[in-house]
Design a protein around this motif. Structure first.
Motif, PDB file in Angstrom:
ATOM      1  N   ASP A 118     -11.348 -10.236 -42.963  1.00 24.39           N
ATOM      2  CA  ASP A 118     -10.748  -9.869 -44.144  1.00 24.39           C
ATOM      3  C   ASP A 118     -10.830  -8.697 -44.597  1.00 24.39           C
ATOM      4  N   SER A 143     -13.089  -7.204 -50.561  1.00 25.84           N
ATOM      5  CA  SER A 143     -14.745  -7.732 -50.613  1.00 25.84           C
ATOM      6  C   SER A 143     -15.272  -8.112 -49.292  1.00 25.84           C
ATOM      7  N   GLU A 180     -11.233  -5.252 -54.332  1.00 27.19           N
ATOM      8  CA  GLU A 180     -10.226  -5.872 -54.309  1.00 27.19           C
ATOM      9  C   GLU A 180      -8.792  -5.103 -54.555  1.00 27.19           C
ATOM     10  N   THR A 207      -7.299 -13.395 -59.767  1.00 21.92           N
ATOM     11  CA  THR A 207      -7.900 -13.311 -58.436  1.00 21.92           C
ATOM     12  C   THR A 207      -9.216 -13.916 -58.538  1.00 21.92           C
ATOM     13  N   MET A 230     -10.166 -16.901 -55.448  1.00 16.47           N
ATOM     14  CA  MET A 230     -11.145 -16.972 -54.596  1.00 16.47           C
ATOM     15  C   MET A 230     -11.971 -17.931 -54.896  1.00 16.47           C
ATOM     16  N   ARG A 231     -12.300 -18.567 -56.048  1.00 12.04           N
ATOM     17  CA  ARG A 231     -12.896 -19.713 -56.084  1.00 12.04           C
ATOM     18  C   ARG A 231     -12.381 -20.951 -55.556  1.00 12.04           C
ATOM     19  N   ARG A 239      -3.749 -18.705 -46.643  1.00 11.50           N
ATOM     20  CA  ARG A 239      -4.726 -19.279 -46.060  1.00 11.50           C
ATOM     21  C   ARG A 239      -4.518 -20.073 -44.739  1.00 11.50           C
ATOM     22  N   ASP A 259     -14.591 -13.692 -47.441  1.00 10.23           N
ATOM     23  CA  ASP A 259     -15.279 -13.875 -48.345  1.00 10.23           C
ATOM     24  C   ASP A 259     -14.644 -15.291 -49.240  1.00 10.23           C
ATOM     25  N   GLY A 260     -13.465 -15.527 -49.277  1.00  7.21           N
ATOM     26  CA  GLY A 260     -12.934 -16.239 -50.203  1.00  7.21           C
ATOM     27  C   GLY A 260     -12.141 -17.630 -49.390  1.00  7.21           C
ATOM     28  N   ASN A 263      -9.216 -18.411 -49.431  1.00  7.95           N
ATOM     29  CA  ASN A 263      -8.338 -18.297 -48.407  1.00  7.95           C
ATOM     30  C   ASN A 263      -8.667 -17.862 -46.895  1.00  7.95           C
ATOM     31  N   ALA A 309     -20.062 -14.434 -49.952  1.00  5.16           N
ATOM     32  CA  ALA A 309     -19.030 -15.239 -50.537  1.00  5.16           C
ATOM     33  C   ALA A 309     -19.347 -16.030 -51.737  1.00  5.16           C
ATOM     34  N   LYS A 310     -18.195 -16.746 -52.275  1.00  3.17           N
ATOM     35  CA  LYS A 310     -18.386 -17.390 -53.209  1.00  3.17           C
ATOM     36  C   LYS A 310     -18.975 -18.782 -52.821  1.00  3.17           C
TER      37      LYS A 310
END
Length: 409
Positions: free
Chosen positions: A191, A194, A200, A219, A223-224, A321, A347-348, A350, A366-367
């Motif tokens: 990706d 981030s 971003e 955003t 991402m969450r 995604r 990291d997200g 997607n 990542a989250k």
């Protein structure tokens, strides 16, 4: 047959411990050569000035008292050099090969790597019926990384159990079958936002459009995993309508590479990997990155421009995604690389399909929802630490100074 003769082959492990010496290896094997030893395996590790040297050997049993004489010779040799020696029965080659069918590499990265983490990983391996055959250093700075060679337990079971443990103790790890060569994984897809870079990109555009707070909120929710990626992307892009296209150059100048990005790319490509990006961002930036970093491939969305202004719309198919996973598979097919030999980093939310499609998927800083769903995690600020999760030692890393600066190198 005389009572003092034995036609059976002796299989032995000869282990030497102590202070390293310039000729320790050649000198030991000269001793073993006197007994017509055949070497099945050999390993030498050095920590500071201390060395461990182990030889797995067989000796013909046709000589009278050969095994006893070899033991005495090795002990005498070691004592003369103030070393400690152990000569113990070893496994026959057939048994070793059978055990090798269930071997795994467990690469562990810590920042720092604590004794508690190491103890808990070792205890969990033992509880699963596994055995640690070897621990090898991969890196000491700025992260500490080691690799366990584990036998006696299946890779899938090991991965499930240790991944959960790693998240709990705050370590990062990746587990792979020992049969896969380090150079077998030959395609890496990253990706961009981030991950390859610290920013971003749409937030950078939004800053110049004066709608930064609105875009950042959308955003973060996307991402969450709280919002559909495509709808949220279109909503954010719409806020850029009317922005002069010349802002693209300003955004490119604002981009900051993640520390270690150039080192990662240069090292992987030097080892024969193909490296590229698949991004939910914009080709106006990713094409620029691909050119400057000499990436092998790239894909992203494209901002529509008319009459020198952004229209607030995208052109072409949306890289969302599912598309990221499809692009990974496409690039692997085009490169002739099986999916089992691919690596994906993101990291997200997607990125999750891509991470779970690759042979090794790594959630990078990542989250929480992404960390819990990804096969592997990397929670340090240095992107080149991915090399250690792949089992690539520091000695093979091509370090690029200042590689967080886009113009460097």
């Amino acid at each position: 047959m005389p009572a003092d003769r034995d036609d059976r082959t002796s299989t032995l492990l000869v282990s030497i411990f102590g202070r390293d010496q310039p000729t320790i290896t050649s000198s030991l094997f000269r001793q073993l050569a006197a007994f017509d030893a055949t070497v099945l395996d050999v390993e030498k590790t050095r920590t500071q000035a201390q060395v461990t040297l182990t030889a797995h050997i067989t000796t013909p049993g046709s000589r009278p008292h050969a095994e006893g004489r070899l033991r005495a010779a090795v002990h005498d040799w070691a004592a003369a050099r103030e070393l400690h020696a152990e000569v113990t029965p070893g496994r026959a080659r057939g048994a070793e090969s059978l055990r090798g069918e269930h071997r795994s590499h467990v690469a562990v990265v810590g920042h720092p790597l604590t004794a508690r983490t190491t103890a808990e990983i070792s205890a969990r391996i033992a509880a699963l019926g596994g055995r640690i055959d070897r621990i090898s250093p991969l890196a000491r700075h700025p992260v500490t990384a080691v690799e366990f060679l584990v036998s006696g337990v299946g890779t899938t079971l090991l991965r499930g159990q240790l991944s959960e443990l790693a998240r709990r103790v705050g370590a990062d790890l990746a587990i792979s079958e020992a049969g896969l060569s380090r150079k077998a994984r030959r395609l890496v897809v990253m990706d961009v936002d981030s991950t390859l870079i610290q920013d971003e990109v749409i937030d950078l555009f939004a800053h110049y459009a004066g709608c930064g707070a609105q875009v950042e909120a959308i955003t973060a929710a996307a991402m969450r995993g709280e919002l559909d990626f495509t709808e949220s992307l279109q909503a954010r892009v719409a806020l850029l309508a009317g922005l002069d296209a010349s802002v693209v150059d300003k955004v490119r100048a604002d981009v900051r590479l993640t520390p270690g990005a150039r080192t990662l790319i240069r090292t992987l490509q030097g080892l024969g990997y193909r490296v590229g990006v698949v991004s939910g961002g914009f080709t106006q930036v990713t094409d620029y990155l691909a050119d400057h970093l000499k990436l092998d491939f790239s894909a992203a969305n494209t901002l529509e421009v008319r009459a020198g202004q952004l229209t607030g719309r995208l052109t072409g198919p949306v890289v969302d995604r599912p598309a990221k996973a499809r692009l990974l598979a496409r690039y692997a097919h085009e490169a002739g690389v099986p999916l089992a030999r691919t690596v994906a980093v993101g990291d997200g939310a997607n990125d999750l399909d891509m991470l779970n499609t690759a042979g090794l998927g790594v959630a990078f800083n990542a989250k929480p929802a992404v960390r819990g769903s990804a096969p592997a995690t990397l929670n340090v600020p240095f992107l080149d630490s991915l090399l250690y999760l792949l089992g690539i030692p520091h000695e093979e890393v091509v370090t690029v100074q200042g590689d967080h600066v886009l113009e460097a190198g």
